[in-house]
Design a protein around this motif. Sequence first.
Motif, PDB file in Angstrom:
ATOM      1  N   SER A  43      27.395   8.551  55.335  1.00 21.08           N
ATOM      2  CA  SER A  43      27.137   7.715  54.158  1.00 21.08           C
ATOM      3  C   SER A  43      28.272   6.742  53.876  1.00 21.08           C
ATOM      4  O   SER A  43      28.099   5.773  53.140  1.00 21.08           O
ATOM      5  CB  SER A  43      26.915   8.599  52.927  1.00 21.08           C
ATOM      6  N   ALA A  44      29.450   6.973  54.476  1.00 22.63           N
ATOM      7  CA  ALA A  44      30.586   6.084  54.258  1.00 22.63           C
ATOM      8  C   ALA A  44      30.334   4.686  54.811  1.00 22.63           C
ATOM      9  O   ALA A  44      31.037   3.737  54.465  1.00 22.63           O
ATOM     10  CB  ALA A  44      31.842   6.678  54.885  1.00 22.63           C
ATOM     11  N   ALA A  45      29.335   4.542  55.669  1.00 21.09           N
ATOM     12  CA  ALA A  45      29.020   3.239  56.255  1.00 21.09           C
ATOM     13  C   ALA A  45      28.220   2.355  55.298  1.00 21.09           C
ATOM     14  O   ALA A  45      27.966   1.183  55.596  1.00 21.09           O
ATOM     15  CB  ALA A  45      28.240   3.429  57.552  1.00 21.09           C
ATOM     16  N   ILE A  46      27.815   2.901  54.159  1.00 23.47           N
ATOM     17  CA  ILE A  46      26.966   2.176  53.212  1.00 23.47           C
ATOM     18  C   ILE A  46      27.793   1.651  52.044  1.00 23.47           C
ATOM     19  O   ILE A  46      28.710   2.310  51.568  1.00 23.47           O
ATOM     20  CB  ILE A  46      25.860   3.111  52.675  1.00 23.47           C
ATOM     21  N   ASP A  47      27.472   0.451  51.585  1.00 25.85           N
ATOM     22  CA  ASP A  47      28.044  -0.082  50.338  1.00 25.85           C
ATOM     23  C   ASP A  47      27.361   0.651  49.189  1.00 25.85           C
ATOM     24  O   ASP A  47      26.228   0.333  48.817  1.00 25.85           O
ATOM     25  CB  ASP A  47      27.785  -1.586  50.258  1.00 25.85           C
ATOM     26  N   THR A  48      28.029   1.644  48.621  1.00 27.89           N
ATOM     27  CA  THR A  48      27.386   2.503  47.632  1.00 27.89           C
ATOM     28  C   THR A  48      27.056   1.781  46.336  1.00 27.89           C
ATOM     29  O   THR A  48      26.107   2.162  45.640  1.00 27.89           O
ATOM     30  CB  THR A  48      28.262   3.728  47.321  1.00 27.89           C
ATOM     31  N   GLY A  49      27.807   0.734  46.012  1.00 29.30           N
ATOM     32  CA  GLY A  49      27.504  -0.031  44.806  1.00 29.30           C
ATOM     33  C   GLY A  49      26.158  -0.721  44.905  1.00 29.30           C
ATOM     34  O   GLY A  49      25.306  -0.600  44.017  1.00 29.30           O
ATOM     35  N   SER A  50      25.942  -1.428  46.014  1.00 34.93           N
ATOM     36  CA  SER A  50      24.662  -2.104  46.234  1.00 34.93           C
ATOM     37  C   SER A  50      23.540  -1.098  46.416  1.00 34.93           C
ATOM     38  O   SER A  50      22.415  -1.297  45.938  1.00 34.93           O
ATOM     39  CB  SER A  50      24.748  -3.006  47.472  1.00 34.93           C
TER      40      SER A  50
ATOM     41  N   ASP B 128      16.804   7.501  33.834  1.00 36.18           N
ATOM     42  CA  ASP B 128      17.828   7.314  32.797  1.00 36.18           C
ATOM     43  C   ASP B 128      19.245   7.291  33.358  1.00 36.18           C
ATOM     44  O   ASP B 128      20.229   7.404  32.602  1.00 36.18           O
ATOM     45  CB  ASP B 128      17.714   8.440  31.758  1.00 36.18           C
ATOM     46  N   THR B 129      19.365   7.128  34.652  1.00 36.17           N
ATOM     47  CA  THR B 129      20.684   7.149  35.293  1.00 36.17           C
ATOM     48  C   THR B 129      21.263   5.743  35.372  1.00 36.17           C
ATOM     49  O   THR B 129      20.591   4.806  35.786  1.00 36.17           O
ATOM     50  CB  THR B 129      20.574   7.733  36.714  1.00 36.17           C
TER      51      THR B 129
ATOM     52  N   GLN C 288      25.973   5.603  41.627  1.00 35.09           N
ATOM     53  CA  GLN C 288      26.930   5.356  42.702  1.00 35.09           C
ATOM     54  C   GLN C 288      27.783   6.598  42.961  1.00 35.09           C
ATOM     55  O   GLN C 288      28.093   6.925  44.109  1.00 35.09           O
ATOM     56  CB  GLN C 288      27.836   4.175  42.361  1.00 35.09           C
ATOM     57  N   GLU C 289      28.136   7.303  41.905  1.00 32.92           N
ATOM     58  CA  GLU C 289      28.886   8.548  42.068  1.00 32.92           C
ATOM     59  C   GLU C 289      28.047   9.599  42.804  1.00 32.92           C
ATOM     60  O   GLU C 289      28.568  10.353  43.637  1.00 32.92           O
ATOM     61  CB  GLU C 289      29.313   9.103  40.711  1.00 32.92           C
ATOM     62  N   TYR C 290      26.759   9.635  42.527  1.00 32.53           N
ATOM     63  CA  TYR C 290      25.882  10.617  43.165  1.00 32.53           C
ATOM     64  C   TYR C 290      25.805  10.419  44.674  1.00 32.53           C
ATOM     65  O   TYR C 290      25.710  11.390  45.432  1.00 32.53           O
ATOM     66  CB  TYR C 290      24.466  10.541  42.578  1.00 32.53           C
ATOM     67  N   ILE C 291      25.812   9.172  45.111  1.00 32.96           N
ATOM     68  CA  ILE C 291      25.651   8.900  46.539  1.00 32.96           C
ATOM     69  C   ILE C 291      26.986   8.659  47.257  1.00 32.96           C
ATOM     70  O   ILE C 291      27.000   8.371  48.459  1.00 32.96           O
ATOM     71  CB  ILE C 291      24.699   7.709  46.790  1.00 32.96           C
TER      72      ILE C 291
ATOM     73  N   LEU D 291      19.595  13.826  48.435  1.00 37.78           N
ATOM     74  CA  LEU D 291      19.777  13.670  46.991  1.00 37.78           C
ATOM     75  C   LEU D 291      19.127  14.821  46.238  1.00 37.78           C
ATOM     76  O   LEU D 291      18.020  15.252  46.574  1.00 37.78           O
ATOM     77  CB  LEU D 291      19.157  12.357  46.505  1.00 37.78           C
ATOM     78  N   ASP D 292      19.805  15.280  45.207  1.00 38.90           N
ATOM     79  CA  ASP D 292      19.252  16.335  44.356  1.00 38.90           C
ATOM     80  C   ASP D 292      18.131  15.791  43.477  1.00 38.90           C
ATOM     81  O   ASP D 292      18.211  14.671  42.958  1.00 38.90           O
ATOM     82  CB  ASP D 292      20.341  16.915  43.453  1.00 38.90           C
TER      83      ASP D 292
END
Length: 296
Positions: free
Chosen positions: A195-202, A233-234, A240-243, A281-282
């Motif tokens: 998952s580090a290869a992904i821009d988590t913000g986008s 509601d997230t 972003q923290e979740y992923i 993902l949970d």
Amino acid sequence: MKHNTMKKTLALIIAISMLTAFTACGGNAKDKSGNTSSQETQIVHFDDDDDTTSVVEFDDEDDESTETTTTTVTTTKKTSTTTAAPKRDNSYKVTAKTYESKNGKVKISYPQISGLYDENMQNYYNALFKSDFADYMKDGYTDTFENTYQVTYKSKDLLSIVFRCGGYVEGGAFPSTFAYAYTIDLETGGTLVPSAAIDTGSAAKNFLSGKNWTLTKAGDGVSKSDVLEFYADTAVEQMQEYITEEDVLTVSKNKKGQYSVSGTVACLSYLDGSAAPIFILDVSHALGDYVEIEFN
């Protein structure tokens, strides 16, 4: 008069002999421009493991190397003096080991690697895979427990395995399911976080808007809209923290070949068959406890 003529003739013969010997030994001769040119081809040796700057310049795609000095430029065939590293190929295998309790309520399947070029690495991961499930038994999954594992990506350099588990913990209101993964860098012996290869913000923004992602695995009847409703509601920052995987369980090997584990959380991403990262993902228990998604 004859004596002088013989002396001159003898001197001329000696001079010619010296010149012939000098040329045969590869001596330097000046060309018309006055530059010195070598008469003998030199063999260039280099060491890939040497950190010092070398006078030899070479290109991995070129079969030749060039040695440069202040007066001479000589092109020769490249010769390596390094010791060959252990061959990494795709001949290793991953097979299943199984365990079932006498009452049939606990069924465990875990992978074991054989034929890997690095036996120490192979033994370490085989022991790690086996110990994971021993830990689950210690955590209270003693009544019922079942799992599957899937080799999702396999090459000479990388091996990615996802584990999907479920069972009933003593004292729990209902059975729970979960998934986690290991992606092994077979060159270094350490683990990677796909998952580090992904821009988590986008990715967080796209996920919450329902754009550019696909549900790759979910419980029966669970749809993409169900997952979006669960996260409705997230906030983007929270998503972003979740992923973003932090303090993930990571294996590393030091220079002495010794392995160690750091982190406390199982890796929640793996590589699929095309080497694309898949996220775990949970979700709620009603939706199956977790889903797996891919960002497009």
